[in-house]
Write a protein that holds these residues in place. Structure first.
Motif, mmCIF file in Angstrom:
data_model
loop_
_atom_site.group_PDB
_atom_site.id
_atom_site.type_symbol
_atom_site.label_atom_id
_atom_site.label_comp_id
_atom_site.label_asym_id
_atom_site.label_seq_id
_atom_site.Cartn_x
_atom_site.Cartn_y
_atom_site.Cartn_z
ATOM 1 N N GLY A 181 40.111 40.311 55.040
ATOM 2 C CA GLY A 181 39.899 40.870 56.367
ATOM 3 C C GLY A 181 38.526 41.474 56.558
ATOM 4 N N ARG A 182 37.653 41.303 55.552
ATOM 5 C CA ARG A 182 36.306 41.875 55.605
ATOM 6 C C ARG A 182 36.311 43.321 56.030
ATOM 7 N NH1 ARG A 182 32.470 37.115 57.612
ATOM 8 N NH2 ARG A 182 34.236 35.741 57.912
ATOM 9 N N SER A 183 37.266 44.069 55.505
ATOM 10 C CA SER A 183 37.379 45.499 55.761
ATOM 11 C C SER A 183 37.668 45.828 57.213
ATOM 12 C CB SER A 183 36.107 46.241 55.326
ATOM 13 O OG SER A 183 35.923 46.119 53.952
ATOM 14 N N LYS A 184 38.070 44.868 58.009
ATOM 15 C CA LYS A 184 38.408 45.184 59.396
ATOM 16 C C LYS A 184 39.933 45.331 59.511
ATOM 17 C CE LYS A 184 34.544 42.728 61.488
ATOM 18 N NZ LYS A 184 33.623 43.490 60.681
ATOM 19 N N PRO A 185 40.364 46.394 60.205
ATOM 20 C CA PRO A 185 41.805 46.704 60.231
ATOM 21 C C PRO A 185 42.659 45.538 60.743
ATOM 22 C CG PRO A 185 40.562 48.483 61.249
ATOM 23 C CD PRO A 185 39.574 47.413 60.940
ATOM 24 N N VAL A 186 42.255 44.931 61.846
ATOM 25 C CA VAL A 186 43.132 43.922 62.426
ATOM 26 C C VAL A 186 43.153 42.656 61.590
ATOM 27 C CG1 VAL A 186 43.587 42.537 64.465
ATOM 28 C CG2 VAL A 186 42.759 44.859 64.724
ATOM 29 N N ARG A 187 41.991 42.246 61.132
ATOM 30 C CA ARG A 187 41.932 41.050 60.285
ATOM 31 C C ARG A 187 42.718 41.251 58.999
ATOM 32 N NH1 ARG A 187 37.534 36.545 59.823
ATOM 33 N NH2 ARG A 187 37.883 36.376 57.607
ATOM 34 N N SER A 188 42.576 42.466 58.426
ATOM 35 C CA SER A 188 43.305 42.749 57.193
ATOM 36 C C SER A 188 44.798 42.778 57.453
ATOM 37 C CB SER A 188 42.843 44.076 56.600
ATOM 38 O OG SER A 188 41.441 44.092 56.462
ATOM 39 N N LEU A 189 45.177 43.232 58.641
ATOM 40 C CA LEU A 189 46.600 43.232 58.987
ATOM 41 C C LEU A 189 47.159 41.816 58.905
ATOM 42 C CD1 LEU A 189 49.213 44.404 60.226
ATOM 43 C CD2 LEU A 189 48.194 44.064 62.477
ATOM 44 N N VAL A 190 46.388 40.873 59.381
ATOM 45 C CA VAL A 190 46.832 39.476 59.307
ATOM 46 C C VAL A 190 47.147 39.094 57.867
ATOM 47 C CG1 VAL A 190 46.100 37.093 59.623
ATOM 48 C CG2 VAL A 190 45.582 38.794 61.366
ATOM 49 N N ALA A 191 46.234 39.454 56.959
ATOM 50 C CA ALA A 191 46.463 39.146 55.548
ATOM 51 C C ALA A 191 47.734 39.822 55.057
ATOM 52 C CB ALA A 191 45.265 39.590 54.719
ATOM 53 N N CYS A 192 47.909 41.081 55.434
ATOM 54 C CA CYS A 192 49.099 41.811 54.981
ATOM 55 C C CYS A 192 50.370 41.143 55.495
ATOM 56 C CB CYS A 192 49.053 43.249 55.480
ATOM 57 S SG CYS A 192 47.766 44.229 54.689
ATOM 58 N N LEU A 193 50.322 40.670 56.745
ATOM 59 C CA LEU A 193 51.506 40.006 57.295
ATOM 60 C C LEU A 193 51.820 38.745 56.505
ATOM 61 C CD1 LEU A 193 50.972 40.492 61.112
ATOM 62 C CD2 LEU A 193 52.933 41.252 59.772
ATOM 63 N N ILE A 194 50.763 38.033 56.138
ATOM 64 C CA ILE A 194 50.982 36.835 55.327
ATOM 65 C C ILE A 194 51.646 37.213 54.007
ATOM 66 C CG2 ILE A 194 49.866 34.947 54.091
ATOM 67 C CD1 ILE A 194 47.710 34.935 56.178
ATOM 68 N N PHE A 195 51.146 38.263 53.403
ATOM 69 C CA PHE A 195 51.731 38.687 52.136
ATOM 70 C C PHE A 195 53.189 39.118 52.336
ATOM 71 C CE2 PHE A 195 47.849 37.889 50.620
ATOM 72 C CZ PHE A 195 46.922 38.890 50.432
ATOM 73 N N GLY A 196 53.400 39.885 53.406
ATOM 74 C CA GLY A 196 54.755 40.357 53.668
ATOM 75 C C GLY A 196 55.708 39.194 53.915
ATOM 76 N N PHE A 197 55.217 38.225 54.653
ATOM 77 C CA PHE A 197 56.051 37.066 54.932
ATOM 78 C C PHE A 197 56.377 36.321 53.644
ATOM 79 C CE2 PHE A 197 57.983 33.878 57.384
ATOM 80 C CZ PHE A 197 57.602 32.649 56.889
ATOM 81 N N MET B 30 58.453 44.322 54.607
ATOM 82 C CA MET B 30 57.750 44.102 53.353
ATOM 83 C C MET B 30 56.241 44.196 53.504
ATOM 84 S SD MET B 30 60.280 41.755 51.283
ATOM 85 C CE MET B 30 59.946 42.947 50.036
ATOM 86 N N THR B 31 55.771 44.066 54.743
ATOM 87 C CA THR B 31 54.335 44.214 54.974
ATOM 88 C C THR B 31 53.923 45.672 54.850
ATOM 89 O OG1 THR B 31 54.379 42.365 56.501
ATOM 90 C CG2 THR B 31 52.505 43.851 56.666
ATOM 91 N N THR B 32 54.829 46.565 55.205
ATOM 92 C CA THR B 32 54.477 47.977 55.357
ATOM 93 C C THR B 32 53.751 48.597 54.166
ATOM 94 O OG1 THR B 32 56.332 48.259 56.857
ATOM 95 C CG2 THR B 32 55.399 50.247 55.902
ATOM 96 N N PRO B 33 54.267 48.532 52.945
ATOM 97 C CA PRO B 33 53.552 49.235 51.870
ATOM 98 C C PRO B 33 52.156 48.674 51.621
ATOM 99 C CG PRO B 33 55.424 47.988 50.988
ATOM 100 C CD PRO B 33 55.527 47.911 52.457
ATOM 101 N N GLY C 43 65.556 49.096 64.662
ATOM 102 C CA GLY C 43 66.328 49.240 63.442
ATOM 103 C C GLY C 43 65.506 49.232 62.180
ATOM 104 N N HIS C 44 64.257 49.647 62.291
ATOM 105 C CA HIS C 44 63.424 49.750 61.091
ATOM 106 C C HIS C 44 63.324 51.195 60.664
ATOM 107 C CE1 HIS C 44 61.965 45.695 60.652
ATOM 108 N NE2 HIS C 44 61.710 45.631 61.943
ATOM 109 N N PHE C 45 62.800 51.378 59.470
ATOM 110 C CA PHE C 45 62.495 52.718 59.022
ATOM 111 C C PHE C 45 61.305 53.249 59.818
ATOM 112 C CE2 PHE C 45 65.436 52.930 55.645
ATOM 113 C CZ PHE C 45 65.517 51.661 55.104
ATOM 114 N N PRO C 46 61.238 54.562 59.984
ATOM 115 C CA PRO C 46 60.146 55.133 60.789
ATOM 116 C C PRO C 46 58.765 54.768 60.251
ATOM 117 C CG PRO C 46 61.463 56.874 59.731
ATOM 118 C CD PRO C 46 62.193 55.595 59.545
ATOM 119 N N LEU C 47 58.613 54.701 58.925
ATOM 120 C CA LEU C 47 57.287 54.424 58.386
ATOM 121 C C LEU C 47 56.810 53.020 58.719
ATOM 122 C CD1 LEU C 47 57.165 56.276 54.938
ATOM 123 C CD2 LEU C 47 56.279 56.948 57.141
#
Lengths: 367, 511, 322
Positions: free
Chosen positions: C246-262, C21-24, C152-156
């Motif tokens: 994430g202040r436009s930083k990829p890794v920090r923003s990833l954290v936010a996305c993971l929270i959203f996905g979770f 769910m984080t992916t999109p 067992g995930h989708f490639p994307l």
């Protein structure tokens, strides 16, 4: 140096107003035509008949008195949302949280509408409307506090509050305030004393429409004829200038957010009390966003919001009829709407017309 | 030594102003040349021409003996000219090293060769003796270090000729010393340095020769060791006295404006105004001189409540107004004509009457309760437009349509029209205005003073300051010095104070 | 709460679902970072996702392969990004308005084309629509815990997380990345060294489109092999929050996305148990606000102390000289 005698001053003022009227009329005429042309091209490209389609839209929106009235009703919440957006834009406050404030106002009015019993109509209705106004206004408060204290951009905070409002109200109707009898998730039905009286038999048109019209004029007066409205506009034009001249900048920003939220909250209340009769989980088809588009289309003028919302309402109601008549999907109207917005923002035609008419008017005065 | 860079008969005009008037001079390789002059002398324009940012109307530029044409900054860089601007052009979140190599990064195929970046920066840092910690973020570096990085940036691109615009404006005394040591070293290694400054003490300390500009012309070039600050200051500002003016300054009880020991921060949170005190008396026109950027703007903004004051007091007719809201300050009787009229003076999209009434709209008789009283507003606006001769097609016209001069008259009308102000602060009131407008506004200020108000006039145009003021004070590095009352020698005194001198020059000391 | 059994809710499959769910949002976020770094607040991410979702379906139907669908989506989104840039930079329209208009236009366009090109209304499903297949990673899938989580995930899904590293490298390790960021952060610095801001902005917006195309393709060709209205469900807006967080930083923003996905995955799970999912779904937005406030407070403190330090050095030197 110009010698402004009383008479020539008046003459100048009329000429100036005439220039504005001419420019804008020509501007919108061209925009409308071009946008309709865009839509017609799309329809034609898919092998359908544009003329018939547009005729169907017209019929669907204004075909008979009942349909006309229904279209007017549909424009009600759009008008209030458009006024909210226009007011905010004029003060240079970007309120992307209209949708959330709409939900807040809608739910609050529904709450007062179904949970309070035994009140007479002329007290219950204003009470519910007030609930909507207050809820909508208060929902904008956190945004402005965060902006003024810590400079956190309202672009993100309003978006967040949108979702919080929508989700929270969805929670409320799924658990505490659930109506087990409702076909779709929603609150219990509002008391009869909280429903807005209808204006026309057979149509859904109710006094909400009158309320919206009145508010358009009220906001017009507020912006252009009151002290606070003047302050808000000046702050919207130029913050530095306003500060240098002593106009309270922060106060205007706060007011803009609050009044904007209050207006769209009122819209939520009106649409629940007038049309739906209960708060439904997904009652809004994006009225908040539409409001922004309408404001832009009306160039943020409160009175211009009236025809702009009618335009949107007509397209919405007419599109359905068009679909069944000619098979053209409703979504074509979305493209017409998008095109109008684009043409208005780009301002190309307005500047062109202003120059042309300006020259013509100047030449008539020299003669 | 060979000629490094030279200009010959450069002419450059902007609408309404002749910025460079037949400017010619030549700089040798390895020379440190200072270009001095007051505001509007044309030095910055000239430097921009040398860096390719402006094209001269006529005249020649020679680099290393060859005539060249510079169309843009890249041409200049290719010829070995580098410029360090007064306001640094560093990306705050990049390291100093990354800033230095920005645009010409050493690459390893697609990626940046980070090691190479480090070594390259270290190499040129050592080579030129400019100590820079390349790994430090630009926003964490001290101002001195940032400046060294800017210089390295130019040197990295192969600059042999360095142009520095007011390099010491933001440095501490110690950092200035360090900068001069570095510049000496660079010159000895063959680099040519041009720097713009108005601080004569420093110019005398570091430069080999000094070119003085005034009103777009070159007044002269002198060998620095053969001159002193008195002579230079006089060359900068001239010594003509403007025809004598006898004014009766009314006697009144207390000063209309008292500033007691205030300090103000600028937008970068640095001290712009340091422990400044002054008094303004009724009926007096006080000129505030000084090169732009020495704290005058911040001082005025602080009085108007647009900037907070760290300490001290400000009193209008004995009433404290420091750190109050701008509205309260204006109500206490302070009127303000801001220097940037399009930014702070008017709202260009608003209508003329909306701008005229902006100071008083909330009071009677202009408004009652929630709404406006149109009769009063119209009458007042009409009257102001007439009295201050604002040429406008009407009151309902967008203010942006008016010419600059008329906008300034509008502002003057708004601020001075009510005749209630006790203190008038006019900042650069005639900048960019035509002669008629300039005369009109000066006349208005004089009349206002005659009526008993105190007028504070800030102007970068020394002639204007001296033409109108009864008394002049000068801002230099955030501090205020008194040049005293207007007399035959005022020009020289102001010139010295503006450039960091002590005001002690007299006829004997000028060689 | 009676009968509340944590063990049945917090399972390994929940975390696996989180990644999915984080992916999109992650794709949209990465795209949004590019326009943010070049100075444009891209409000049109939602619209870009919408367009991608649709054209991925069309592409899959026409080429018979999900990768073909992805190709279609990429082209469509690159064009969208280009048009956005054109209108914003050439016609000088406000970026926010262009973004909003784009969203509306995308909704209308996709619905319309769904009827015209696929002959369906409301949603489209068909056997012609070939979606991505789950991928089992040979050795990892047999590892006890990690296997279920990572294989067992989708490639994307894998691509999304890999892209975080790619975007990081592009932005922070290539000259192009530096040029891009300089335009967004201090445009005068960029211009003074000869970087063309206009060009960078075009590229930034088109890269937004590029990454959103992956996100959209994932939505319609993976878990759900269909296209329906409102499929994007506000993920474009979440991306903006993630970028801000994430202040436009990829890794920090990833954290936010993971929270959203979770939160998304958890909400789905809670719903199955009849528990209030809406509250959980609210949490990402609330947490964004909280983080914004804390960041602002800490920024303020840092700025004040740095300035005070500089002021002290200046006055101290003045004292020393005297």
């Amino acid at each position: 140096m110009m010698n402004l005698s009383r008479k020539s001053a008046l003459n100048e003022r009329w000429k100036h107003m005439l220039l504005e009227v001419l420019t804008q009329t020509a501007n919108y005429a061209v925009i409308l035509l071009l946008s309709l042309l865009v839509g017609a091209l799309v329809i034609f490209a898919s092998g359908k008949d544009p003329i018939a389609s547009y005729q169907a839209i017209w019929q669907g929106a204004f075909g008979n008195p009942i349909k006309f009235a229904d279209t007017l009703d549909r424009s009600t919440v759009l008008m209030l949302s458009g006024l909210a957006a226009a007011l905010a834009f004029r003060t240079n406050v970007i309120n992307l949280g209209l949708e959330g404030q709409l939900y807040a106002g809608a739910f609050a009015s529904a709450l007062v509408g179904f949970s309070v019993q035994g009140l007479p109509k002329h007290i219950h209705i204003p009470l519910c409307l007030l609930a909507g106004i207050v809820a909508g206004g208060l929902w904008g408060l956190p945004v402005i506090i965060l902006k003024l204290r810590w400079g956190i951009t309202e672009l993100v905070t309003t978006l967040m509050l949108n979702y919080i409002a929508i989700r929270f109200s969805q929670y409320l109707i799924a658990f505490p305030f659930k109506d087990p009898l409702a076909p779709m998730p929603g609150t219990p039905v509002l008391e009869a004393t909280a429903r807005l009286p209808k204006l026309m038999k057979g149509s859904v048109l109710n006094i909400g429409f009158i309320i919206a019209l009145v508010m358009a004029f009220v906001i017009y007066w507020f912006l252009f004829r009151s002290k606070i409205g003047y302050e808000m506009r000046m702050v919207g034009y130029n913050k530095d200038f306003s500060a240098a001249v002593g106009i309270p900048v922060n106060r205007s920003a706060v007011l803009a957010m609050l009044v904007s939220g209050a207006l769209v909250g009122l819209g939520g209340a009106v649409v629940i009390m007038g049309f739906f009769g209960r708060f439904l989980g997904s009652f809004s088809s994006g009225y908040g966003w539409d409001g922004m588009m309408i404001a832009l289309l009306a160039q943020n003028h409160p009175l211009g919001v009236i025809p702009a919302s009618l335009f949107y309402a007509a397209l919405a109601n007419g599109a359905l009829a068009m679909q069944s008549a000619t098979g053209v999907p409703q979504t074509v109207v979305v493209m017409v709407k998008g095109a109008t917005m684009l043409f208005v923002t780009v301002k190309v035609f307005a500047t062109f017309f202003k120059r042309r008419f300006g020259k013509w008017l100047a030449s008539t005065s020299d003669a | 030594m060979a000629e490094a860079i030279a200009v010959q008969e450069i002419i450059k005009t902007f609408p309404g102003v002749l910025a460079n008037d037949r400017v010619s001079f030549s700089v040798e390789q390895g020379e440190i040349r200072a270009i001095v002059g007051e505001n509007g002398a044309g030095k910055t324009t000239l430097m921009k021409i040398l860096y390719g940012l402006h094209k001269p109307d006529s005249g020649k530029i020679r680099v290393k003996g060859d005539e060249v044409v510079l169309s843009n900054a890249r041409d200049a860089i290719a010829l070995g000219i580098g410029m360090v601007h007064q306001h640094f052009m560093l990306v705050p979140s990049f390291t100093l090293a990354q800033n230095i190599v920005l645009g010409v990064e050493p690459k390893n195929k697609v990626l940046i060769d980070e090691e190479r970046v480090e070594t390259v920066v270290q190499e040129i840092s050592e080579k030129y003796g400019l100590a820079v910690d390349g790994s430090k973020l630009a926003m964490d570096a001290s101002v001195g270090e940032q400046q060294r990085a800017e210089i390295l940036k130019a040197l990295y691109r192969g600059a042999d000729i360095l142009i520095l615009d007011e390099p010491t404006a933001v440095l501490t005394d110690m950092e200035t010393e360090e900068l001069f040591v570095m510049l000496r070293r660079l010159a000895e290694s063959g680099k040519t340095i041009l720097f713009i400054s108005h601080k004569l003490r420093e110019v005398l300390a570091i430069s080999d020769n000094t070119t003085v500009m005034r009103h777009g012309k070159v007044v002269g070039t002198v060998k620095t060791s053969e001159t002193d600050d008195c002579e230079l200051a006089e060359m900068m500002v001239g010594r003509e006295t403007i025809g004598g003016r006898i004014r009766q300054i009314a006697e009144c009880g207390q000063p209309v404006l008292q500033v007691e020991n205030i300090s103000v921060l600028d937008s970068r949170d640095l001290l712009a105004v340091q422990n400044v005190s002054m008094e303004l008396h009724c009926g007096e026109i006080l000129g505030i001189g000084g090169v732009d950027g020495n704290g005058q703007e911040e001082f005025v903004e602080a009085i108007m409540g647009l900037r907070p004051i760290l300490n001290g007091r400000i009193l209008v007719e004995g009433v404290e107004i420091q750190n109050q809201s701008t509205r309260k300050i204006r109500e206490a009787g302070v009127a303000y004509i801001p220097s940037d009229r399009y930014r702070s003076g008017v709202a260009t999209e608003a209508l003329v009457w909306e701008n005229l009434v902006a100071g008083e709209y909330y009071r009677e008789p202009y408004s009652k309760g929630f709404s406006f009283v149109w009769k009063e507003i119209n009458a007042s606006s009409d009257e102001l437009v007439k009295r201050f001769q604002v040429s406008t097609p009407g009151l309902d016209v967008e203010t942006g349509n008016l010419s600059g001069g008329n906008i300034q008259r509008l502002i003057a009308g708004r601020e001075l029209g009510s005749n209630k102000a006790k203190v008038v602060i006019a900042s650069q009131p005639t900048r960019g205005i035509d002669i008629a407008g300039t005369e009109a506004i000066r006349q208005m200020l004089l009349e206002y003073a005659e009526r008993g108000a105190g007028v504070m006039l800030l102007s970068a145009d020394l002639d204007e300051v001296l033409a109108l003021s009864d008394r002049v004070v000068v801002f230099y590095e955030g501090r205020l010095s008194d040049a005293g009352y207007w007399d035959d020698d005022i020009r020289r005194r102001v010139g010295q104070l503006m450039t960091g001198g002590e005001g002690g020059c007299n006829d004997e000391s000028v060689s | 709460m009676a009968g509340f059994d944590f063990g049945r809710i917090i399972t390994l499959s929940l975390f696996a679902a989180t990644l999915r769910m984080t992916t999109p949002v992650l794709f949209a976020t990465l795209g949004g970072i590019f326009s943010s770094e070049v100075g444009i607040f891209n409000v049109g991410l939602e619209g870009m996702l919408d367009i991608a979702t649709f054209f991925a379906v069309v592409g899959s139907v026409q080429t018979g392969s999900p990768w073909g669908g992805l190709m279609y989506a990429i082209v469509a989104c690159l064009i969208t990004g280009f048009i956005f840039a054109l209108i914003h930079l050439e016609l000088k329209a406000n970026a926010i308005i262009v973004g909003l208009a784009l969203n509306i236009f995308a909704t209308g366009l996709t619905r319309y084309l769904m009827v015209e090109m696929l002959g369906a209304t409301g949603f489209y499903q068909s056997d012609l629509l070939i979606g991505f297949k789950l991928v089992e990673i040979p050795l990892i899938k047999d590892i006890p815990v990690l296997g279920e989580l990572l294989s067992g995930h989708f490639p994307l899904v894998y691509l999304a997380f890999a892209f975080v590293a790619v975007v990081y490298v592009i932005l922070y390790k290539t000259p192009f990345g530096f040029h891009l960021r300089s335009v967004g952060e201090k445009i005068e610095a960029a211009e003074s060294v000869g970087i063309n801001p206009q060009k960078m902005k075009y590229i930034g917006l088109m890269m937004s489109g590029l990454f959103c195309s992956f996100g959209g393709a994932f939505l319609s060709l993976s878990y759900l092999n269909m296209f329906s209205e409102n499929m994007t469900a506000g993920r474009g807006w979440l991306a903006l929050a993630a970028i801000n967080f994430g202040r436009s930083k990829p890794v920090r923003s990833l954290v936010a996305c993971l929270i959203f996905g979770f939160a998304d995955a958890l909400a789905l799970r809670l719903q199955q148990f009849g528990l209030p999912s809406q509250i959980v779904l609210m949490l990402p937005y609330v947490s964004t606000l909280v983080v914004l406030v804390f960041s602002a407070i800490s920024d303020e403190r840092k700025k004040k102390s740095l300035a005070a330090k500089q002021r002290n050095t200046k006055t101290m030197e003045a004292v020393a000289v005297e």
